[in-house]
Scaffold this motif. Sequence first.
Motif, PDB file in Angstrom:
ATOM      1  N   HIS A  72       0.849  -1.191   0.000  1.00  0.00           N
ATOM      2  CA  HIS A  72       0.000   0.000   0.000  1.00  0.00           C
ATOM      3  C   HIS A  72       0.889   1.247   0.000  1.00  0.00           C
ATOM      4  CE1 HIS A  72      -2.361  -3.255   1.862  1.00  0.00           C
ATOM      5  NE2 HIS A  72      -3.376  -2.730   1.200  1.00  0.00           N
ATOM      6  N   PRO A  73       1.480   1.560  -1.154  1.00  0.00           N
ATOM      7  CA  PRO A  73       2.436   2.675  -1.225  1.00  0.00           C
ATOM      8  C   PRO A  73       1.816   4.033  -0.913  1.00  0.00           C
ATOM      9  CG  PRO A  73       1.868   1.884  -3.419  1.00  0.00           C
ATOM     10  CD  PRO A  73       1.312   0.903  -2.458  1.00  0.00           C
ATOM     11  N   TYR A  74       0.495   4.167  -1.041  1.00  0.00           N
ATOM     12  CA  TYR A  74      -0.174   5.429  -0.729  1.00  0.00           C
ATOM     13  C   TYR A  74      -0.752   5.440   0.690  1.00  0.00           C
ATOM     14  CZ  TYR A  74       0.159   6.707  -5.652  1.00  0.00           C
ATOM     15  OH  TYR A  74       0.627   7.038  -6.886  1.00  0.00           O
ATOM     16  N   GLY A  75      -0.449   4.403   1.473  1.00  0.00           N
ATOM     17  CA  GLY A  75      -0.954   4.335   2.833  1.00  0.00           C
ATOM     18  C   GLY A  75      -2.326   3.681   2.894  1.00  0.00           C
ATOM     19  N   TYR A  76      -2.952   3.776   4.061  1.00  0.00           N
ATOM     20  CA  TYR A  76      -4.229   3.109   4.313  1.00  0.00           C
ATOM     21  C   TYR A  76      -5.392   4.091   4.456  1.00  0.00           C
ATOM     22  CZ  TYR A  76      -1.545  -1.148   5.210  1.00  0.00           C
ATOM     23  OH  TYR A  76      -0.724  -2.227   5.075  1.00  0.00           O
ATOM     24  N   GLY A  77      -5.211   5.307   3.945  1.00  0.00           N
ATOM     25  CA  GLY A  77      -6.223   6.342   4.124  1.00  0.00           C
ATOM     26  C   GLY A  77      -7.571   5.995   3.522  1.00  0.00           C
ATOM     27  N   ASN A  78      -7.589   5.227   2.425  1.00  0.00           N
ATOM     28  CA  ASN A  78      -8.854   4.927   1.757  1.00  0.00           C
ATOM     29  C   ASN A  78      -9.781   4.054   2.582  1.00  0.00           C
ATOM     30  OD1 ASN A  78      -8.670   6.460  -0.513  1.00  0.00           O
ATOM     31  ND2 ASN A  78      -7.940   4.823  -1.850  1.00  0.00           N
ATOM     32  N   ILE A  79      -9.257   3.477   3.660  1.00  0.00           N
ATOM     33  CA  ILE A  79     -10.127   2.672   4.516  1.00  0.00           C
ATOM     34  C   ILE A  79     -11.222   3.544   5.135  1.00  0.00           C
ATOM     35  CG2 ILE A  79      -8.888   2.908   6.718  1.00  0.00           C
ATOM     36  CD1 ILE A  79      -9.371  -0.140   7.065  1.00  0.00           C
ATOM     37  N   GLN A  80     -10.969   4.852   5.222  1.00  0.00           N
ATOM     38  CA  GLN A  80     -12.001   5.743   5.751  1.00  0.00           C
ATOM     39  C   GLN A  80     -13.200   5.828   4.812  1.00  0.00           C
ATOM     40  OE1 GLN A  80     -11.139   9.339   7.737  1.00  0.00           O
ATOM     41  NE2 GLN A  80      -9.007   8.841   8.146  1.00  0.00           N
ATOM     42  N   PHE A  81     -12.963   5.707   3.502  1.00  0.00           N
ATOM     43  CA  PHE A  81     -14.085   5.674   2.564  1.00  0.00           C
ATOM     44  C   PHE A  81     -14.887   4.385   2.738  1.00  0.00           C
ATOM     45  CE2 PHE A  81     -11.159   8.553   0.156  1.00  0.00           C
ATOM     46  CZ  PHE A  81     -11.973   9.673   0.194  1.00  0.00           C
ATOM     47  N   ILE A  82     -14.179   3.283   3.016  1.00  0.00           N
ATOM     48  CA  ILE A  82     -14.870   2.019   3.271  1.00  0.00           C
ATOM     49  C   ILE A  82     -15.725   2.146   4.523  1.00  0.00           C
ATOM     50  CG2 ILE A  82     -14.539  -0.430   3.799  1.00  0.00           C
ATOM     51  CD1 ILE A  82     -11.934  -0.313   2.195  1.00  0.00           C
ATOM     52  N   GLU A 142     -11.731  19.996   9.449  1.00  0.00           N
ATOM     53  CA  GLU A 142     -10.371  20.450   9.740  1.00  0.00           C
ATOM     54  C   GLU A 142      -9.332  19.358   9.514  1.00  0.00           C
ATOM     55  OE1 GLU A 142      -9.361  23.574  10.381  1.00  0.00           O
ATOM     56  OE2 GLU A 142     -11.444  24.034   9.925  1.00  0.00           O
ATOM     57  N   ASN A 143      -9.742  18.086   9.678  1.00  0.00           N
ATOM     58  CA  ASN A 143      -8.813  16.977   9.478  1.00  0.00           C
ATOM     59  C   ASN A 143      -9.014  16.292   8.129  1.00  0.00           C
ATOM     60  OD1 ASN A 143      -7.217  16.346  12.179  1.00  0.00           O
ATOM     61  ND2 ASN A 143      -9.274  16.955  12.795  1.00  0.00           N
ATOM     62  N   ASN A 144      -9.943  16.807   7.332  1.00  0.00           N
ATOM     63  CA  ASN A 144     -10.222  16.252   5.993  1.00  0.00           C
ATOM     64  C   ASN A 144     -10.536  14.760   6.071  1.00  0.00           C
ATOM     65  OD1 ASN A 144     -10.517  16.722   3.200  1.00  0.00           O
ATOM     66  ND2 ASN A 144      -8.522  15.803   2.797  1.00  0.00           N
ATOM     67  N   SER A 145     -11.340  14.364   7.087  1.00  0.00           N
ATOM     68  CA  SER A 145     -11.606  12.951   7.352  1.00  0.00           C
ATOM     69  C   SER A 145     -12.991  12.538   6.854  1.00  0.00           C
ATOM     70  CB  SER A 145     -11.514  12.676   8.857  1.00  0.00           C
ATOM     71  OG  SER A 145     -11.980  11.377   9.147  1.00  0.00           O
ATOM     72  N   PRO A 146     -13.073  11.706   5.797  1.00  0.00           N
ATOM     73  CA  PRO A 146     -14.377  11.244   5.316  1.00  0.00           C
ATOM     74  C   PRO A 146     -15.113  10.386   6.336  1.00  0.00           C
ATOM     75  CG  PRO A 146     -12.585  10.119   4.159  1.00  0.00           C
ATOM     76  CD  PRO A 146     -11.969  11.233   4.947  1.00  0.00           C
ATOM     77  N   ALA A 147     -14.383   9.632   7.163  1.00  0.00           N
ATOM     78  CA  ALA A 147     -15.023   8.776   8.163  1.00  0.00           C
ATOM     79  C   ALA A 147     -15.719   9.613   9.234  1.00  0.00           C
ATOM     80  CB  ALA A 147     -13.982   7.854   8.804  1.00  0.00           C
ATOM     81  N   ILE A 148     -15.036  10.650   9.727  1.00  0.00           N
ATOM     82  CA  ILE A 148     -15.643  11.502  10.759  1.00  0.00           C
ATOM     83  C   ILE A 148     -16.792  12.310  10.176  1.00  0.00           C
ATOM     84  CG2 ILE A 148     -15.231  13.441  12.333  1.00  0.00           C
ATOM     85  CD1 ILE A 148     -12.413  12.417  12.747  1.00  0.00           C
ATOM     86  N   LEU A 149     -16.641  12.769   8.936  1.00  0.00           N
ATOM     87  CA  LEU A 149     -17.734  13.503   8.286  1.00  0.00           C
ATOM     88  C   LEU A 149     -18.959  12.605   8.103  1.00  0.00           C
ATOM     89  CD1 LEU A 149     -15.794  15.583   5.609  1.00  0.00           C
ATOM     90  CD2 LEU A 149     -17.014  16.471   7.604  1.00  0.00           C
ATOM     91  N   THR A 200     -22.533   7.042  -1.995  1.00  0.00           N
ATOM     92  CA  THR A 200     -22.113   7.678  -3.248  1.00  0.00           C
ATOM     93  C   THR A 200     -20.774   8.383  -3.067  1.00  0.00           C
ATOM     94  OG1 THR A 200     -24.419   8.017  -3.912  1.00  0.00           O
ATOM     95  CG2 THR A 200     -22.751   9.337  -5.034  1.00  0.00           C
ATOM     96  N   ASP A 201     -20.642   9.131  -1.982  1.00  0.00           N
ATOM     97  CA  ASP A 201     -19.379   9.829  -1.705  1.00  0.00           C
ATOM     98  C   ASP A 201     -18.239   8.844  -1.485  1.00  0.00           C
ATOM     99  OD1 ASP A 201     -20.689  12.237  -1.908  1.00  0.00           O
ATOM    100  OD2 ASP A 201     -20.940  12.509   0.260  1.00  0.00           O
ATOM    101  N   ALA A 202     -18.529   7.733  -0.795  1.00  0.00           N
ATOM    102  CA  ALA A 202     -17.503   6.736  -0.521  1.00  0.00           C
ATOM    103  C   ALA A 202     -17.008   6.092  -1.821  1.00  0.00           C
ATOM    104  CB  ALA A 202     -18.044   5.664   0.422  1.00  0.00           C
TER     105      ALA A 202
END
Length: 309
Positions: A72-82, A142-149, A200-202
């Motif tokens: 995962h060269p770009y990290g695990y950030g996309n798990i927040q969309f999941i 402020e944290n640009n977090s899709p999971a928290i949003l 849809t956003d995810a």
Amino acid sequence: MKFEYCRSCRDEVVWWAFLINIGQTIYKGLLGIMTGSAALVADSMHSGADVVASGVTMLSLKLSNRPADERHPYGYGNIQFISSAIVGLILILGAIYLIYESTMSIIQGDISTPSIFAVLGAGLSAITNELMYRYQYCVGQENNSPAILANAWDNRSDALSSLAVLVGIVIAVAGFPMADNLAAIVVGFMVIRIGVELNTDAINGLMDSSIDIDDLKVVYNLVMAIEGVEGIVYLRGRNVGEDMHIEIDVKVDRKLPVREGDRITEWIEEKIMYELAHVREVRVMITPVEVIGKKKKTHFDIPIEVNRG
């Protein structure tokens, strides 16, 4: 970020949401049973689903903090969309059950007038959820977090559903007992709508949607202001969970020494990382070109790749 403690709020807000949702599930459930309000019991079930959603959000935030690796060269950030998609599915499934139960109660004639005390539960729930929505929305932005949003919008759906329950209970107490069940059905459709929007956003996020065009314009202006940059071949960026990844190919004079090219690359990376929040990585490529004159582009007319998913 607006304040230094925004980052610490990121780790605290989901715990607050988790504990408050547990409290709301218990008090709305008990009060709904005691007062005979079907809508309040249904709203309690909605809060119970939110407990699961908050747990999923906490897990996703913890996993998204893991550093990038070979797989995962770009990290695990996309798990927040999941995580956002799971929250949306929980809302949709809970709403379908809520609609079914309320509809069957009306068809079977199993309707009773709730106690006026049920109003207290719905009113307190609406206020609590609206406050939690505002808190989580601020932290998520402020944290640009899709999971928290996603969790924030979950609380907003709770606040709206509690208002609908409140209206239904008041009308039911006034002499129209069916209004309590009708309010529960209305709540269900409202929650389904929010769940569909979250999914849809995810999906857009998981398909590497582009960062906002305004952010790309900021990057363009920053880079074009650097001495030695003669133009831009392409500029693109994508969201990976909370982070932004930017790729840019700039034109430089082919006669420029390699040392100067390296200096320009470093400046570009430093300026973008400094000026834009949430940028995790900047990839800069250099394209040597023949320079005739020194007039630079002064308007935004480069090929920008925008993938909206």
